[in-house]
Design a protein around this motif. Structure first.
Motif, mmCIF file in Angstrom:
data_model
loop_
_atom_site.group_PDB
_atom_site.id
_atom_site.type_symbol
_atom_site.label_atom_id
_atom_site.label_comp_id
_atom_site.label_asym_id
_atom_site.label_seq_id
_atom_site.Cartn_x
_atom_site.Cartn_y
_atom_site.Cartn_z
ATOM 1 N N UNK A 141 115.178 66.852 -42.421
ATOM 2 C CA UNK A 141 114.182 67.297 -41.852
ATOM 3 C C UNK A 141 113.183 67.749 -43.073
ATOM 4 N N UNK A 142 113.675 68.255 -44.142
ATOM 5 C CA UNK A 142 112.969 68.709 -45.284
ATOM 6 C C UNK A 142 112.220 67.429 -46.026
ATOM 7 N N UNK A 143 113.117 66.289 -46.144
ATOM 8 C CA UNK A 143 112.498 65.201 -46.703
ATOM 9 C C UNK A 143 111.332 64.653 -45.858
ATOM 10 N N UNK A 144 111.478 64.642 -44.514
ATOM 11 C CA UNK A 144 110.458 64.008 -43.659
ATOM 12 C C UNK A 144 109.254 64.937 -43.967
ATOM 13 N N UNK A 145 109.058 66.229 -43.793
ATOM 14 C CA UNK A 145 108.189 67.222 -43.794
ATOM 15 C C UNK A 145 107.635 66.924 -45.337
ATOM 16 N N UNK A 146 108.214 66.805 -46.396
ATOM 17 C CA UNK A 146 107.560 66.825 -47.677
ATOM 18 C C UNK A 146 106.829 65.406 -47.726
ATOM 19 N N UNK A 147 107.464 64.308 -47.039
ATOM 20 C CA UNK A 147 106.807 63.080 -47.057
ATOM 21 C C UNK A 147 105.431 63.211 -46.153
ATOM 22 N N UNK A 148 105.353 63.749 -45.184
ATOM 23 C CA UNK A 148 104.196 64.126 -44.169
ATOM 24 C C UNK A 148 103.090 64.783 -45.150
ATOM 25 N N UNK A 149 103.612 65.952 -45.931
ATOM 26 C CA UNK A 149 102.624 66.444 -46.725
ATOM 27 C C UNK A 149 102.054 65.758 -47.902
ATOM 28 N N UNK A 150 102.858 64.510 -48.313
ATOM 29 C CA UNK A 150 102.225 63.593 -49.499
ATOM 30 C C UNK A 150 101.094 63.033 -48.667
ATOM 31 N N UNK A 151 101.199 62.477 -47.579
ATOM 32 C CA UNK A 151 100.360 61.624 -46.885
ATOM 33 C C UNK A 151 99.049 62.511 -46.209
ATOM 34 N N UNK A 152 99.228 63.747 -46.509
ATOM 35 C CA UNK A 152 97.980 64.531 -46.038
ATOM 36 C C UNK A 152 98.309 65.250 -44.629
ATOM 37 N N UNK A 153 99.330 65.225 -43.885
ATOM 38 C CA UNK A 153 99.590 65.650 -42.805
ATOM 39 C C UNK A 153 100.362 66.898 -42.922
ATOM 40 N N UNK A 154 99.623 67.980 -42.748
ATOM 41 C CA UNK A 154 100.044 69.512 -42.950
ATOM 42 C C UNK A 154 99.594 70.364 -41.902
ATOM 43 N N UNK A 155 100.070 71.474 -41.580
ATOM 44 C CA UNK A 155 99.859 72.370 -40.511
ATOM 45 C C UNK A 155 98.439 72.803 -40.509
ATOM 46 N N UNK A 156 97.764 72.968 -41.662
ATOM 47 C CA UNK A 156 96.355 73.605 -41.525
ATOM 48 C C UNK A 156 95.362 72.422 -41.411
ATOM 49 N N UNK A 157 95.759 71.237 -41.305
ATOM 50 C CA UNK A 157 94.649 70.051 -41.083
ATOM 51 C C UNK A 157 93.829 70.411 -39.915
ATOM 52 N N UNK A 158 92.417 70.104 -40.121
ATOM 53 C CA UNK A 158 91.540 70.435 -38.963
ATOM 54 C C UNK A 158 91.433 72.064 -38.661
ATOM 55 N N UNK A 159 91.710 72.654 -39.727
ATOM 56 C CA UNK A 159 91.637 74.077 -39.604
ATOM 57 C C UNK A 159 90.350 74.695 -38.943
#
Length: 265
Positions: A141-159
């Protein structure tokens, strides 16, 4: 004779109910935490008022409750407690930064947030599936979330902070991919780290619970963000008193068990 013995066993079970001592400990700890949080809200002025740390605390408490309750309904109380707190704290830090108009954290920091959430998910599954499954799940899960962050997908997107719920197109697809990612992670851990009965059903359950709760949390996020920065002082004080009363009720739970002779397993 057999019927009488069965009746006696049922009666003993009814009048001497048993409860896991881990659950009682978790309830008491939760009550203590609520007491501390309530005291902080009552000390609003001492902590710097509107510009103090209560903005961050309000977000952490609210997101922990939203995600914790959702996770608990789908995957059990212990999972809701660990995953909810880990998610709530990390989201609060990220959203608090976005609310101040600052850029997102650097990737190493986002990796730390991912690891904290991964630990919370893994810890929540530990009691159900064991240490090997929990560690494998947390790492993947940690690896997957880091990959998502690196692709610009983060919780605060479109805040955005608003009094209306909102789910943008990117947030929707992020939720879909998150659901599929957790399903795949649960499947991988089931095959390689621990044998799980009904593998596919459990993977679908994990993915859907986390995905649905994420979607709901993302949708109500603007509403939470708006009120985190605009709650009047009196309401914060009332909220603090409510937290203290809830904490007192949870802390006294163990004594009610003793009063009614409930036995712990």
């Amino acid at each position: 004779m057999w019927a009488e013995d069965e009746h006696d066993a049922v009666a003993r079970k009814f009048y001497n109910p048993q409860m896991d001592h881990h659950t009682v400990a978790a309830v008491s700890i939760t009550g203590t935490c609520l007491d501390v949080l309530g005291s902080l809200y009552l000390a609003y002025d001492l902590l710097g008022g509107q510009h103090g740390p209560l903005r961050l605390l309000t977000r952490a408490v609210t997101y922990s409750l939203v995600f914790g309750i959702g996770y608990a309904l789908g995957l059990g109380l212990f999972f809701g407690l660990t995953a909810g707190i880990a998610t709530g704290i990390t989201l609060a830090i990220e959203f608090n930064r976005a609310a101040r108009g600052l850029n997102h954290h650097s990737l190493p920091w986002e990796g730390l947030f991912s690891a904290i959430r991964g630990f919370g998910y893994g810890a929540g599954l530990y009691r159900i599936l064991g240490i090997r499954y929990a560690i494998a799940f947390g790492i993947l899960v940690t690896i997957g979330q880091v990959f998502a962050y690196s692709r610009g997908m983060r919780p605060a997107i479109d805040y955005v902070a608003d009094r209306r719920p909102r789910l943008s197109r990117r947030q929707f697809w992020g939720t879909v991919f998150r659901t599929l990612g957790f399903m795949a992670t649960a499947l991988a851990c089931s095959f390689f780290a621990h044998h799980v009965d009904h593998v596919w059903w459990f993977a679908v359950r994990v993915g859907l619970v986390i995905g649905v709760v994420t979607g709901v949390g993302t949708t109500v996020n603007p509403y939470i963000e708006y009120y985190a920065d605009n709650l009047p002082e009196r309401r914060l004080g009332v909220f603090g008193i409510g937290l203290i009363l809830c904490g007192f009720a949870l802390q006294s739970f163990q004594y009610w068990l003793a009063l009614f002779d409930a036995h712990l397993s």
